[in-house]
Design a protein around this motif. Sequence first.
Motif, PDB file in Angstrom:
ATOM      1  N   ARG A  12     -46.374 -27.115   9.273  1.00 31.77           N
ATOM      2  CA  ARG A  12     -45.336 -26.087   9.182  1.00 31.77           C
ATOM      3  C   ARG A  12     -43.997 -26.806   9.229  1.00 31.77           C
ATOM      4  NH1 ARG A  12     -46.761 -20.660  10.617  1.00 31.77           N
ATOM      5  NH2 ARG A  12     -48.940 -20.540  11.218  1.00 31.77           N
ATOM      6  N   GLY A  13     -43.058 -26.340   8.416  1.00 30.97           N
ATOM      7  CA  GLY A  13     -41.762 -26.997   8.415  1.00 30.97           C
ATOM      8  C   GLY A  13     -40.738 -26.219   7.627  1.00 30.97           C
ATOM      9  N   CYS A  65     -43.766 -30.988  13.788  1.00 26.20           N
ATOM     10  CA  CYS A  65     -44.253 -32.116  14.586  1.00 26.20           C
ATOM     11  C   CYS A  65     -43.412 -33.378  14.388  1.00 26.20           C
ATOM     12  CB  CYS A  65     -45.725 -32.391  14.286  1.00 26.20           C
ATOM     13  SG  CYS A  65     -46.069 -32.960  12.621  1.00 26.20           S
ATOM     14  N   GLY A  66     -42.355 -33.289  13.558  1.00 27.17           N
ATOM     15  CA  GLY A  66     -41.429 -34.411  13.435  1.00 27.17           C
ATOM     16  C   GLY A  66     -41.553 -35.253  12.178  1.00 27.17           C
ATOM     17  N   LEU A  67     -42.493 -34.953  11.300  1.00 29.17           N
ATOM     18  CA  LEU A  67     -42.609 -35.710  10.055  1.00 29.17           C
ATOM     19  C   LEU A  67     -41.531 -35.275   9.070  1.00 29.17           C
ATOM     20  CD1 LEU A  67     -46.442 -35.504   9.392  1.00 29.17           C
ATOM     21  CD2 LEU A  67     -45.184 -37.460  10.277  1.00 29.17           C
ATOM     22  N   THR A  68     -41.114 -36.188   8.213  1.00 36.31           N
ATOM     23  CA  THR A  68     -40.230 -35.853   7.112  1.00 36.31           C
ATOM     24  C   THR A  68     -40.991 -36.146   5.829  1.00 36.31           C
ATOM     25  OG1 THR A  68     -38.265 -36.402   8.399  1.00 36.31           O
ATOM     26  CG2 THR A  68     -38.011 -36.308   6.017  1.00 36.31           C
ATOM     27  N   GLY A 124     -40.520 -33.529  -3.464  1.00 35.64           N
ATOM     28  CA  GLY A 124     -41.524 -33.730  -4.499  1.00 35.64           C
ATOM     29  C   GLY A 124     -42.923 -33.959  -3.969  1.00 35.64           C
ATOM     30  N   ASP A 125     -43.057 -34.421  -2.710  1.00 36.66           N
ATOM     31  CA  ASP A 125     -44.384 -34.660  -2.136  1.00 36.66           C
ATOM     32  C   ASP A 125     -44.935 -33.445  -1.412  1.00 36.66           C
ATOM     33  OD1 ASP A 125     -44.424 -37.207  -3.116  1.00 36.66           O
ATOM     34  OD2 ASP A 125     -43.951 -38.181  -1.212  1.00 36.66           O
ATOM     35  N   ALA A 126     -44.081 -32.513  -1.041  1.00 36.00           N
ATOM     36  CA  ALA A 126     -44.514 -31.333  -0.286  1.00 36.00           C
ATOM     37  C   ALA A 126     -45.099 -30.295  -1.240  1.00 36.00           C
ATOM     38  CB  ALA A 126     -43.348 -30.733   0.484  1.00 36.00           C
ATOM     39  N   LYS A 127     -46.126 -29.613  -0.764  1.00 35.54           N
ATOM     40  CA  LYS A 127     -46.761 -28.552  -1.531  1.00 35.54           C
ATOM     41  C   LYS A 127     -46.872 -27.323  -0.652  1.00 35.54           C
ATOM     42  CE  LYS A 127     -49.637 -31.814  -4.100  1.00 35.54           C
ATOM     43  NZ  LYS A 127     -49.125 -33.029  -3.543  1.00 35.54           N
ATOM     44  N   SER A 128     -46.862 -26.141  -1.259  1.00 32.59           N
ATOM     45  CA  SER A 128     -47.074 -24.900  -0.516  1.00 32.59           C
ATOM     46  C   SER A 128     -48.546 -24.519  -0.641  1.00 32.59           C
ATOM     47  CB  SER A 128     -46.204 -23.772  -1.080  1.00 32.59           C
ATOM     48  OG  SER A 128     -44.850 -24.073  -0.890  1.00 32.59           O
ATOM     49  N   PRO A 129     -49.330 -24.703   0.436  1.00 37.24           N
ATOM     50  CA  PRO A 129     -50.760 -24.428   0.353  1.00 37.24           C
ATOM     51  C   PRO A 129     -51.068 -22.929   0.393  1.00 37.24           C
ATOM     52  CG  PRO A 129     -50.202 -25.076   2.558  1.00 37.24           C
ATOM     53  CD  PRO A 129     -48.934 -25.196   1.740  1.00 37.24           C
ATOM     54  N   TRP A 130     -52.165 -22.559  -0.205  1.00 35.26           N
ATOM     55  CA  TRP A 130     -52.622 -21.169  -0.148  1.00 35.26           C
ATOM     56  C   TRP A 130     -53.261 -20.874   1.190  1.00 35.26           C
ATOM     57  CZ3 TRP A 130     -51.937 -17.295  -3.620  1.00 35.26           C
ATOM     58  CH2 TRP A 130     -51.442 -17.648  -4.860  1.00 35.26           C
ATOM     59  N   PHE A 131     -53.897 -21.861   1.779  1.00 39.45           N
ATOM     60  CA  PHE A 131     -54.613 -21.686   3.036  1.00 39.45           C
ATOM     61  C   PHE A 131     -53.998 -22.589   4.090  1.00 39.45           C
ATOM     62  CE2 PHE A 131     -57.587 -20.971  -0.457  1.00 39.45           C
ATOM     63  CZ  PHE A 131     -57.916 -19.652  -0.213  1.00 39.45           C
ATOM     64  N   ILE A 132     -54.179 -22.255   5.359  1.00 38.96           N
ATOM     65  CA  ILE A 132     -53.577 -23.049   6.437  1.00 38.96           C
ATOM     66  C   ILE A 132     -54.617 -23.853   7.215  1.00 38.96           C
ATOM     67  CG2 ILE A 132     -51.563 -21.571   6.705  1.00 38.96           C
ATOM     68  CD1 ILE A 132     -53.013 -20.379   9.186  1.00 38.96           C
ATOM     69  N   LYS A 133     -55.742 -24.151   6.607  1.00 40.82           N
ATOM     70  CA  LYS A 133     -56.782 -24.939   7.271  1.00 40.82           C
ATOM     71  C   LYS A 133     -56.982 -26.231   6.515  1.00 40.82           C
ATOM     72  CE  LYS A 133     -57.926 -21.710  10.187  1.00 40.82           C
ATOM     73  NZ  LYS A 133     -57.630 -21.693  11.518  1.00 40.82           N
ATOM     74  N   PRO A 134     -57.117 -27.373   7.122  1.00 40.22           N
ATOM     75  CA  PRO A 134     -56.970 -27.625   8.545  1.00 40.22           C
ATOM     76  C   PRO A 134     -55.499 -27.756   8.931  1.00 40.22           C
ATOM     77  CG  PRO A 134     -57.591 -29.650   7.450  1.00 40.22           C
ATOM     78  CD  PRO A 134     -57.549 -28.564   6.395  1.00 40.22           C
ATOM     79  N   ALA A 135     -55.098 -26.992   9.907  1.00 40.18           N
ATOM     80  CA  ALA A 135     -53.706 -26.980  10.354  1.00 40.18           C
ATOM     81  C   ALA A 135     -53.432 -28.144  11.301  1.00 40.18           C
ATOM     82  CB  ALA A 135     -53.399 -25.665  11.051  1.00 40.18           C
ATOM     83  N   CYS A 136     -52.211 -28.624  11.273  1.00 35.58           N
ATOM     84  CA  CYS A 136     -51.772 -29.680  12.197  1.00 35.58           C
ATOM     85  C   CYS A 136     -51.713 -29.077  13.602  1.00 35.58           C
ATOM     86  CB  CYS A 136     -50.398 -30.197  11.774  1.00 35.58           C
ATOM     87  SG  CYS A 136     -49.633 -31.305  12.979  1.00 35.58           S
ATOM     88  N   PRO A 137     -52.453 -29.625  14.556  1.00 35.47           N
ATOM     89  CA  PRO A 137     -52.456 -29.053  15.903  1.00 35.47           C
ATOM     90  C   PRO A 137     -51.089 -29.075  16.576  1.00 35.47           C
ATOM     91  CG  PRO A 137     -53.963 -30.929  15.760  1.00 35.47           C
ATOM     92  CD  PRO A 137     -53.351 -30.743  14.416  1.00 35.47           C
ATOM     93  N   GLN A 138     -50.297 -30.110  16.324  1.00 37.60           N
ATOM     94  CA  GLN A 138     -48.963 -30.191  16.938  1.00 37.60           C
ATOM     95  C   GLN A 138     -48.034 -29.129  16.367  1.00 37.60           C
ATOM     96  OE1 GLN A 138     -48.071 -34.266  16.033  1.00 37.60           O
ATOM     97  NE2 GLN A 138     -48.616 -34.942  18.101  1.00 37.60           N
ATOM     98  N   CYS A 139     -48.042 -28.958  15.052  1.00 31.05           N
ATOM     99  CA  CYS A 139     -47.195 -27.933  14.428  1.00 31.05           C
ATOM    100  C   CYS A 139     -47.587 -26.546  14.931  1.00 31.05           C
ATOM    101  CB  CYS A 139     -47.325 -27.975  12.907  1.00 31.05           C
ATOM    102  SG  CYS A 139     -46.493 -29.355  12.112  1.00 31.05           S
TER     103      CYS A 139
END
Length: 56
Positions: free
Chosen positions: A10-11, A24-27, A31-46
Amino acid sequence: MASNKPLVHRGTKSWWTGDVKTLCGLTIPRGDAKSPWFIKPACPQCEAIHEARKRK
């Protein structure tokens, strides 16, 4: 057993640069980011940060 699937973060996207800063602090560079249809597997920290913000 670990999965080879990338985690879903999430960001927010920067209006100026197009980079995505995750909860969770990643940048993720523009161009590398995508909007997923599903949220699995989700980042536990986010997810933990997202849930904590919802409780406020």
